[in-house]
Scaffold this motif. Sequence first.
Motif, PDB file in Angstrom:
ATOM      1  N   ASN A  14       0.518  -1.018   0.150  1.00 54.08           N
ATOM      2  CA  ASN A  14      -0.119  -0.064  -0.341  1.00 54.08           C
ATOM      3  C   ASN A  14       0.761   1.142  -0.377  1.00 54.08           C
ATOM      4  N   LYS A  15       2.084   1.164   0.880  1.00 52.62           N
ATOM      5  CA  LYS A  15       2.933   2.604   0.443  1.00 52.62           C
ATOM      6  C   LYS A  15       3.270   2.422  -0.580  1.00 52.62           C
ATOM      7  N   LEU A  16       3.436   1.368  -1.754  1.00 50.08           N
ATOM      8  CA  LEU A  16       4.119   1.981  -2.749  1.00 50.08           C
ATOM      9  C   LEU A  16       3.103   2.325  -3.602  1.00 50.08           C
ATOM     10  N   TYR A  17       1.690   2.316  -3.691  1.00 47.04           N
ATOM     11  CA  TYR A  17       0.754   2.498  -4.247  1.00 47.04           C
ATOM     12  C   TYR A  17       1.477   4.085  -4.435  1.00 47.04           C
ATOM     13  N   GLY A  18       1.035   4.392  -5.689  1.00 48.59           N
ATOM     14  CA  GLY A  18       0.962   5.721  -5.962  1.00 48.59           C
ATOM     15  C   GLY A  18       2.174   6.361  -6.228  1.00 48.59           C
ATOM     16  N   ASN A  19       3.263   5.637  -5.829  1.00 47.45           N
ATOM     17  CA  ASN A  19       4.720   5.834  -5.631  1.00 47.45           C
ATOM     18  C   ASN A  19       5.521   5.703  -7.951  1.00 47.45           C
ATOM     19  N   PRO A  20       5.364   6.721  -8.873  1.00 44.53           N
ATOM     20  CA  PRO A  20       5.298   7.018  -9.850  1.00 44.53           C
ATOM     21  C   PRO A  20       7.189   5.587 -10.585  1.00 44.53           C
ATOM     22  N   ASP A  21       7.346   4.667  -9.086  1.00 42.85           N
ATOM     23  CA  ASP A  21       8.267   4.506  -9.674  1.00 42.85           C
ATOM     24  C   ASP A  21       7.360   2.725 -10.001  1.00 42.85           C
ATOM     25  N   TYR A  22       6.640   2.530  -9.594  1.00 49.21           N
ATOM     26  CA  TYR A  22       6.778   1.043  -9.186  1.00 49.21           C
ATOM     27  C   TYR A  22       4.489   0.550  -9.846  1.00 49.21           C
ATOM     28  N   VAL A  23       4.746  -0.279 -10.465  1.00 47.15           N
ATOM     29  CA  VAL A  23       3.491  -0.411 -10.751  1.00 47.15           C
ATOM     30  C   VAL A  23       2.891  -1.792 -10.100  1.00 47.15           C
ATOM     31  N   ILE A  24       1.247  -1.397  -9.288  1.00 44.87           N
ATOM     32  CA  ILE A  24       0.704  -2.530  -8.950  1.00 44.87           C
ATOM     33  C   ILE A  24      -0.316  -3.259  -9.689  1.00 44.87           C
ATOM     34  N   ILE A  25      -0.103  -4.752  -9.669  1.00 47.60           N
ATOM     35  CA  ILE A  25      -1.347  -5.747 -10.488  1.00 47.60           C
ATOM     36  C   ILE A  25      -1.567  -6.038 -10.104  1.00 47.60           C
ATOM     37  N   SER A  26      -3.059  -6.667  -9.403  1.00 47.58           N
ATOM     38  CA  SER A  26      -3.352  -7.524  -8.591  1.00 47.58           C
ATOM     39  C   SER A  26      -4.188  -8.904  -9.524  1.00 47.58           C
ATOM     40  N   CYS A  27      -4.654 -10.053  -8.817  1.00 48.35           N
ATOM     41  CA  CYS A  27      -5.309 -11.059  -8.983  1.00 48.35           C
ATOM     42  C   CYS A  27      -7.055 -10.648  -8.982  1.00 48.35           C
ATOM     43  N   ASN A  28      -7.908 -11.418  -9.878  1.00 42.37           N
ATOM     44  CA  ASN A  28      -8.561 -11.956  -9.518  1.00 42.37           C
ATOM     45  C   ASN A  28      -9.536 -11.108  -8.050  1.00 42.37           C
ATOM     46  N   ASP A  29      -9.627 -11.775  -6.835  1.00 38.55           N
ATOM     47  CA  ASP A  29     -11.130 -10.942  -5.710  1.00 38.55           C
ATOM     48  C   ASP A  29      -9.390 -10.797  -4.614  1.00 38.55           C
ATOM     49  N   HIS A  30      -8.619 -10.225  -4.902  1.00 35.03           N
ATOM     50  CA  HIS A  30      -7.871  -9.352  -3.868  1.00 35.03           C
ATOM     51  C   HIS A  30      -8.765  -8.225  -2.887  1.00 35.03           C
ATOM     52  N   ASP A  31      -9.106  -7.114  -3.388  1.00 31.95           N
ATOM     53  CA  ASP A  31     -10.643  -6.260  -2.978  1.00 31.95           C
ATOM     54  C   ASP A  31     -11.359  -7.184  -1.821  1.00 31.95           C
ATOM     55  N   LEU A  32     -11.630  -8.794  -1.696  1.00 31.88           N
ATOM     56  CA  LEU A  32     -12.597  -9.010  -0.737  1.00 31.88           C
ATOM     57  C   LEU A  32     -11.444  -9.872   0.296  1.00 31.88           C
ATOM     58  N   MET A  33     -10.231  -9.571   0.264  1.00 29.44           N
ATOM     59  CA  MET A  33      -9.727 -10.506   1.622  1.00 29.44           C
ATOM     60  C   MET A  33      -8.250  -9.004   1.765  1.00 29.44           C
TER      61      MET A  33
END
Length: 87
Positions: free
Chosen positions: A34-53
Amino acid sequence: MKLSFTDIIDKEKGKTAVIVGLGPSAKNDIPIINKLYGNPDYVIISCNDHDLMTNISSDYWVHCNSEDTIGKNYARYNARKSIIMYA
């Protein structure tokens, strides 16, 4: 809004990719991710139903399901800022 692959090809070139799966070991890394999200040096890629967990925010959200989940879950997907890629 529907995107094509030409809209995202090389868009994240040069960034470090963080691929987020689901599993018990991920819980220890959620605050770091979560600290990396929004950092211009990183891209976060999630899979399937990560938002439920988790509460992880991602730049791209990849869905690989054997059933049509877009039709029944579109409100949940639209509540996030992620670009959804459905396989």
